[in-house]
Design a protein around this motif. Structure first.
Motif, mmCIF file in Angstrom:
data_model
loop_
_atom_site.group_PDB
_atom_site.id
_atom_site.type_symbol
_atom_site.label_atom_id
_atom_site.label_comp_id
_atom_site.label_asym_id
_atom_site.label_seq_id
_atom_site.Cartn_x
_atom_site.Cartn_y
_atom_site.Cartn_z
ATOM 1 N N TRP A 61 88.138 -4.235 66.359
ATOM 2 C CA TRP A 61 89.315 -3.383 66.541
ATOM 3 C C TRP A 61 90.276 -3.636 65.395
ATOM 4 C CZ3 TRP A 61 91.251 -1.703 71.882
ATOM 5 C CH2 TRP A 61 90.187 -1.585 72.794
ATOM 6 N N THR A 62 90.980 -2.587 64.985
ATOM 7 C CA THR A 62 91.992 -2.722 63.939
ATOM 8 C C THR A 62 93.353 -2.315 64.478
ATOM 9 O OG1 THR A 62 92.490 -2.167 61.630
ATOM 10 C CG2 THR A 62 91.769 -0.372 63.029
ATOM 11 N N HIS A 63 94.390 -2.842 63.874
ATOM 12 C CA HIS A 63 95.743 -2.498 64.286
ATOM 13 C C HIS A 63 96.048 -1.051 63.918
ATOM 14 C CE1 HIS A 63 100.209 -2.520 64.169
ATOM 15 N NE2 HIS A 63 100.060 -3.321 65.194
ATOM 16 N N ASN A 64 96.753 -0.341 64.798
ATOM 17 C CA ASN A 64 97.116 1.041 64.549
ATOM 18 C C ASN A 64 98.378 1.081 63.695
ATOM 19 O OD1 ASN A 64 97.574 3.760 64.573
ATOM 20 N ND2 ASN A 64 98.087 3.896 66.752
ATOM 21 N N ASP A 65 98.209 1.285 62.404
ATOM 22 C CA ASP A 65 99.334 1.233 61.475
ATOM 23 C C ASP A 65 100.154 2.517 61.455
ATOM 24 O OD1 ASP A 65 98.532 -1.293 60.816
ATOM 25 O OD2 ASP A 65 97.472 -0.701 59.001
ATOM 26 N N ASP A 66 99.731 3.545 62.203
ATOM 27 C CA ASP A 66 100.488 4.792 62.209
ATOM 28 C C ASP A 66 101.779 4.694 63.008
ATOM 29 O OD1 ASP A 66 98.719 6.225 60.601
ATOM 30 O OD2 ASP A 66 97.421 6.669 62.296
ATOM 31 N N LEU A 97 92.991 -0.015 67.754
ATOM 32 C CA LEU A 97 91.963 1.015 67.768
ATOM 33 C C LEU A 97 90.577 0.380 67.757
ATOM 34 C CD1 LEU A 97 93.401 3.327 64.954
ATOM 35 C CD2 LEU A 97 93.723 3.588 67.417
ATOM 36 N N PRO A 98 89.705 0.682 68.737
ATOM 37 C CA PRO A 98 88.309 0.213 68.692
ATOM 38 C C PRO A 98 87.535 0.990 67.655
ATOM 39 C CG PRO A 98 88.668 1.597 70.618
ATOM 40 C CD PRO A 98 90.001 1.468 69.950
ATOM 41 N N ARG A 99 86.815 0.289 66.760
ATOM 42 C CA ARG A 99 86.205 0.973 65.633
ATOM 43 C C ARG A 99 84.723 0.682 65.432
ATOM 44 N NH1 ARG A 99 89.892 2.525 61.843
ATOM 45 N NH2 ARG A 99 88.208 3.839 61.088
ATOM 46 N N SER A 100 84.200 -0.450 65.913
ATOM 47 C CA SER A 100 82.810 -0.782 65.560
ATOM 48 C C SER A 100 82.173 -1.666 66.615
ATOM 49 C CB SER A 100 82.762 -1.485 64.195
ATOM 50 O OG SER A 100 83.655 -2.580 64.157
ATOM 51 N N VAL A 101 80.835 -1.701 66.587
ATOM 52 C CA VAL A 101 80.082 -2.502 67.556
ATOM 53 C C VAL A 101 78.811 -3.031 66.913
ATOM 54 C CG1 VAL A 101 78.821 -0.502 68.479
ATOM 55 C CG2 VAL A 101 79.129 -2.522 69.910
ATOM 56 N N THR A 102 78.436 -4.249 67.272
ATOM 57 C CA THR A 102 77.167 -4.862 66.895
ATOM 58 C C THR A 102 76.806 -5.827 68.014
ATOM 59 O OG1 THR A 102 75.982 -6.075 65.141
ATOM 60 C CG2 THR A 102 78.248 -6.733 65.578
ATOM 61 N N ARG A 135 93.164 -8.234 56.770
ATOM 62 C CA ARG A 135 93.649 -6.907 57.145
ATOM 63 C C ARG A 135 92.580 -5.889 56.756
ATOM 64 N NH1 ARG A 135 98.906 -7.976 58.580
ATOM 65 N NH2 ARG A 135 99.695 -9.954 57.726
ATOM 66 N N SER A 136 91.944 -5.325 57.771
ATOM 67 C CA SER A 136 90.773 -4.472 57.551
ATOM 68 C C SER A 136 90.700 -3.410 58.631
ATOM 69 C CB SER A 136 89.497 -5.327 57.571
ATOM 70 O OG SER A 136 88.342 -4.513 57.686
ATOM 71 N N GLY A 137 90.133 -2.258 58.258
ATOM 72 C CA GLY A 137 89.921 -1.186 59.220
ATOM 73 C C GLY A 137 88.733 -1.396 60.127
ATOM 74 N N VAL A 138 87.875 -2.389 59.842
ATOM 75 C CA VAL A 138 86.664 -2.726 60.623
ATOM 76 C C VAL A 138 85.941 -1.490 61.154
ATOM 77 C CG1 VAL A 138 87.391 -5.061 61.230
ATOM 78 C CG2 VAL A 138 88.005 -3.199 62.750
ATOM 79 N N ASP A 183 85.703 -3.222 54.543
ATOM 80 C CA ASP A 183 87.098 -3.270 54.086
ATOM 81 C C ASP A 183 87.268 -2.319 52.907
ATOM 82 O OD1 ASP A 183 89.735 -3.909 53.802
ATOM 83 O OD2 ASP A 183 89.396 -5.847 52.855
ATOM 84 N N ARG A 184 87.017 -1.045 53.158
ATOM 85 C CA ARG A 184 87.160 0.045 52.197
ATOM 86 C C ARG A 184 86.239 -0.115 50.994
ATOM 87 N NH1 ARG A 184 90.097 4.540 51.469
ATOM 88 N NH2 ARG A 184 90.602 5.198 49.361
ATOM 89 N N ASP A 185 86.625 -0.905 49.965
ATOM 90 C CA ASP A 185 85.768 -1.043 48.782
ATOM 91 C C ASP A 185 85.034 -2.373 48.758
ATOM 92 O OD1 ASP A 185 87.850 -2.733 48.274
ATOM 93 O OD2 ASP A 185 88.278 -1.985 46.263
ATOM 94 N N ALA A 186 84.925 -3.021 49.913
ATOM 95 C CA ALA A 186 84.265 -4.329 49.981
ATOM 96 C C ALA A 186 83.690 -4.558 51.362
ATOM 97 C CB ALA A 186 85.258 -5.443 49.622
ATOM 98 N N LEU A 187 82.797 -5.545 51.427
ATOM 99 C CA LEU A 187 82.298 -6.070 52.699
ATOM 100 C C LEU A 187 82.776 -7.510 52.816
ATOM 101 C CD1 LEU A 187 78.599 -4.800 52.509
ATOM 102 C CD2 LEU A 187 80.471 -3.769 53.813
ATOM 103 N N ARG A 188 83.430 -7.819 53.900
ATOM 104 C CA ARG A 188 83.853 -9.199 54.160
ATOM 105 C C ARG A 188 82.820 -9.862 55.061
ATOM 106 N NH1 ARG A 188 89.422 -10.543 53.313
ATOM 107 N NH2 ARG A 188 90.681 -8.780 52.555
#
Length: 462
Positions: A159-164, A133-138, A210-213, A227-232
């Protein structure tokens, strides 16, 4: 003259809104219902409100944790030395398609108003896969005030892996990768993937990140990823090669492998919320990171963040906030910390917008406060989103049809990034694989990377 005229119109508009505030209070409930129903892209979120209570601002506090320099040096040496962004671009093995080569589902995802001045679609394999899944851009416009990284104009897409998809191997769940797009020639955008990893075993090995990015910002030589409750944090000067073509990740008998990718980007640090756990359903808890962007109009430049609630989800107001970047020597590209290694937000606000897919703060020349651009998903699935511009006095959005619909922005959009040198606002669409509310799995398609001049966004609002 065009810029000055536009800013004068904007300031007159704000003054007029303030003058009519008393009249607005006299509107009947019926008239209010008519007005909000006409905002078909989502009810008007109104103005932003500042968060000042110490107990509330403490929920944004982060703690910095940097990877030891010797660990990074050990991993760099073990993998044969670092390579540069230009080296990754030079080895590009895929090419984005120009708008004329995009299919009907892809072009249908573009904004209705204002129209995109540049649009690109991914290589067919990436455009149709349901695994990612494409999720972000910079862009390098974020990274450097010249708009280039060295000699290159670059776009990065997370992009993040589609875990569904439960049929996918368990080891693939949550994987995150970044597309390095060569944007030097607007008519030809080749790209190459790199996998996000974290050093382990004192730098003798690495594991998958492993992050939703859902948010990503490139500032100086650092790449920030949500990464939900953090920034990597990753270092663009420490891109490493993985010489073994294998589905494994990390050190193998024959060298280092990265799930079939040639390049890896190792984590060099993180910033974690100190008051967690975060919640994406409770606006009174610590916020979960969703969108990120860079604001170069603040002093010093700042990292802007937002949280995500389901569109129309119980009326939860979303929070948007910012962290200042450090100006200290030896802390290049990192956030400003206190003596305890903590990072405090220097501004936080609430918006009644829910389903926030992207956020941008931008202070126009001569303005005392920034405008907040909020990309809001629709409350009805399958529609275009709405790009709202908000300040303390209210919100405005483009109207693009006879029924006064404000569903004018792209479809399934995610992330906002402003390229100051060209004046362009960049975003991407996640495609049909991602639902409007649950971001659930489905048939892939409708993925496009596009740019709209920020001036055109403002003109459409006026």
């Amino acid at each position: 003259m065009k810029h000055r005229g536009r800013h004068r119109r904007r300031h007159r508009g704000r003054a007029l809104r303030a003058a009519l505030a008393g009249t607005a209070l006299a509107l009947t409930a019926a008239a209010t219902l008519i007005s909000t129903s006409q905002a078909a892209g989502g009810d008007n979120p109104g103005g932003v409100a500042r968060v000042t209570a110490a107990a509330e601002t403490a929920k944004f506090r982060l703690h910095e944790d940097l990877v030891d320099r010797s660990t990074l040096d050990t991993l760099t040496q073990a993998t044969g030395g670092a390579v540069g962004v230009h080296d990754v671009l030079a080895s590009a093995d895929r090419v984005m398609r120009d708008r004329s080569d995009c299919d009907a589902a892809e072009t249908a995802a573009l904004p209705v108003k204002p129209s995109a001045t540049r649009a690109y679609c991914w290589d067919r394999q990436d455009a149709t896969t349901a695994r990612w899944l494409p999720r972000s851009v910079t862009t390098s416009g974020d990274a450097d005030d010249r708009g280039r990284w060295g000699r290159d104009r670059v776009i990065l897409s997370g992009w993040t892996h589609n875990d569904d998809d439960l049929a996918e191997p368990a080891g693939d769940r949550g994987l995150a990768r970044v597309a390095f797009v060569d944007a030097n020639d607007p008519a030809n955008l080749p790209y190459r993937w790199a996998l996000l990893v974290a050093p382990s075993a004192g730098g003798r090995d690495f594991t998958a990140v492993r992050s939703g990015v859902s948010g990503m910002v490139w500032f100086q030589d650092k790449l920030f990823v949500t990464d939900r409750d953090a920034l990597r944090v990753f270092d663009l000067r420490r891109i490493l090669r993985a010489g073994v073509d294998s589905p494994l990740i990390g050190r193998t008998r024959d060298g280092y492998a990265a799930h079939g990718y040639r390049y890896v980007l190792p984590e060099v640090g993180s910033y974690r919320l100190t008051t967690g756990p975060c919640s994406s359903s409770d606006d009174g808890a610590a916020p979960c990171f969703s969108a990120l962007s860079l604001d170069r109009t603040s002093t010093p430049p700042s990292l802007v963040a937002s949280e995500w609630f389901r569109p129309g989800g119980g009326g939860h107001p979303a929070r948007v906030w910012r962290y200042p970047f450090s100006t200290l020597p030896g802390h290049r590209g990192l956030l400003a910390t206190d003596a305890h290694g903590d990072v405090r937000a220097d501004e936080a606000l609430r918006t009644d917008a829910t389903g926030v897919q992207g956020v941008l703060s931008f202070r126009h020349r001569g303005a005392s406060e920034p405008d907040w651009y909020v990309d809001r998903a629709p409350t009805v699935g399958g529609r275009h989103g709405t790009l709202w511009r908000q300040d303390a006095s209210g919100a405005s959005a483009a109207v693009c049809s006879a029924d006064e619909s404000r569903a004018c922005w792209g479809r399934h959009t995610a992330s906002l990034s402003y390229w100051r040198q060209s004046g362009e606002l960049w975003t991407l669409t996640e495609g049909a694989t991602s639902g409007d509310d649950a971001r659930g799995a489905g048939t892939a398609g409708g993925r496009v990377l596009y740019a709209v001049p920020l001036d055109s966004v403002d003109d459409a609002l006026e």
